[in-house]
Design an enzyme around this catalytic site. Sequence first.
Site, PDB file in Angstrom:
ATOM      1  CG  ASP A  81      40.710  36.611  43.499  1.00  0.00           C
ATOM      2  OD1 ASP A  81      39.727  36.537  42.742  1.00  0.00           O
ATOM      3  OD2 ASP A  81      41.808  36.069  43.240  1.00  0.00           O
ATOM      4  CE  LYS A 101      39.722  31.962  42.749  1.00  0.00           C
ATOM      5  NZ  LYS A 101      40.303  33.152  43.422  1.00  0.00           N
ATOM      6  CB  SER A 160      41.189  38.746  25.132  1.00  0.00           C
ATOM      7  OG  SER A 160      41.957  39.676  25.878  1.00  0.00           O
ATOM      8  NE  ARG A 161      38.687  45.075  27.824  1.00  0.00           N
ATOM      9  CZ  ARG A 161      38.658  45.922  28.844  1.00  0.00           C
ATOM     10  NH1 ARG A 161      37.986  47.060  28.753  1.00  0.00           N
ATOM     11  NH2 ARG A 161      39.295  45.634  29.973  1.00  0.00           N
ATOM     12  CB  ILE A 192      43.622  32.597  36.459  1.00  0.00           C
ATOM     13  CG1 ILE A 192      43.357  31.265  37.161  1.00  0.00           C
ATOM     14  CG2 ILE A 192      42.362  33.123  35.805  1.00  0.00           C
ATOM     15  CD1 ILE A 192      44.442  30.833  38.108  1.00  0.00           C
TER      16      ILE A 192
END
Length: 315
Positions: free
Chosen positions: A174, A96, A42-43, A20
Site C-alpha cells: 500500500d 490508490k 460512509s457506513r 486518508i
Amino acid sequence: MTATDTLTGTPIALVGLGKIAIDQHHPSILKSGAFRLAATVSRNAGLDGIPAYTSLAALLDNQPEVTAVSLCTPPQVRHAMAREALEAGLDVMLEKPPGATIAEVEALTDLAAARGRVLFATWHSRFAAGVPAAKAWLAGRQILRGTITWREDVRRWHPGQRWIWQAGGLGVFDPGINALSILTEILPAPLRLTGAELEFPENQETPIAARLSYLTGAAPIAADFDFRQEGPQSWAMEFETDDGVLSLADGGATVSAGGQNLSQGEALGSEYDGLYARFARLIATRTSEVDLSPLKHVADAFMLGRRLTTDPFIE
C-alpha cells in the site's frame, strides 16, 4: 436553499471517510476552486455540515446534482462502487491503488469510455514537489544503479485498518506502490522485476515487508519496503548515474543532485491539491487517465516473489 447551494464548483461526493480521506482529500477539496464538497458516503462517519449517506444509491436518489465522486474506500470494495457511479453517469476519481486487481480496473476503464464518463486512477506521490525535477534530471543521463528505501510504521499510518491485512489490501505494498508510482514516472527506461522476497506475518494475508530486485535498462534497482519502521519514517531513493547522484527524500518532496537542491517541499504537502487540480482538468476536457503500471509491478511481485513467514502482527 442551503449554504452549499450558493457555492461554486463541481459538486463532488467523498466516498469513504478513513484516515486518508479526512487528512488529505477533505482539505484539498475545501481548497479547490474547481470543486465543492456536496456530500459524503460512509457506513459510520460524516463531516459537520455536509449531507451524509450510508450508500451511494442513497446519495444518487437524494442529490442528483452531484456529478463526480472521489472513492476513498478500501480497494476490495471499490470496483462495485465505481461501476455503480459510472453507470449512474458520474465522473469518478479513484484513490490508490485503483482496485484490488488489474482486470477490474481495466473493466472500469472500458465502462467509462462506453458511458462517456471521466475515470481518474490517482497516484498521489507523482504529485510530490520534487518528482518533475527528478524526471527531468534523469532524462539526459544513464542510470548505473539505484536503491529504494520505503519503510514506515503501519500502526501510525493505518491504525485499526483490518482491510490492509486482508487479501486485496496489499499490505506493505500500500505504501510501496507510492514508490513504484514515482519510479514508473521518473525513470527514462521501463522497469522490470527480476526477483522478490515477501515476508508475511503468520496471522495475516498480505506481506509486512518486501525486498525487490529490478532492472531498468541494464541498471539494477534494489527496493526495500517495510511496515515495521519505528521513529523517523524513510521514503527515499538514490540513483547513481554517469553524471552524478540523484537523491529523493520525504517521498519525493525533496530532491538533490550533485550537491544542489532541485526541489524542496513537504511530504504530502501539495500532492492531493495536485490530484484535484488534475481531476478538474480531466473533467473539463472529458479525458480519462488510468495508468496501471504501478499496480502491474505489485502483481509481478506477488507472482514472482518467494514467500517467507515471519512473526505474527498484533496491532
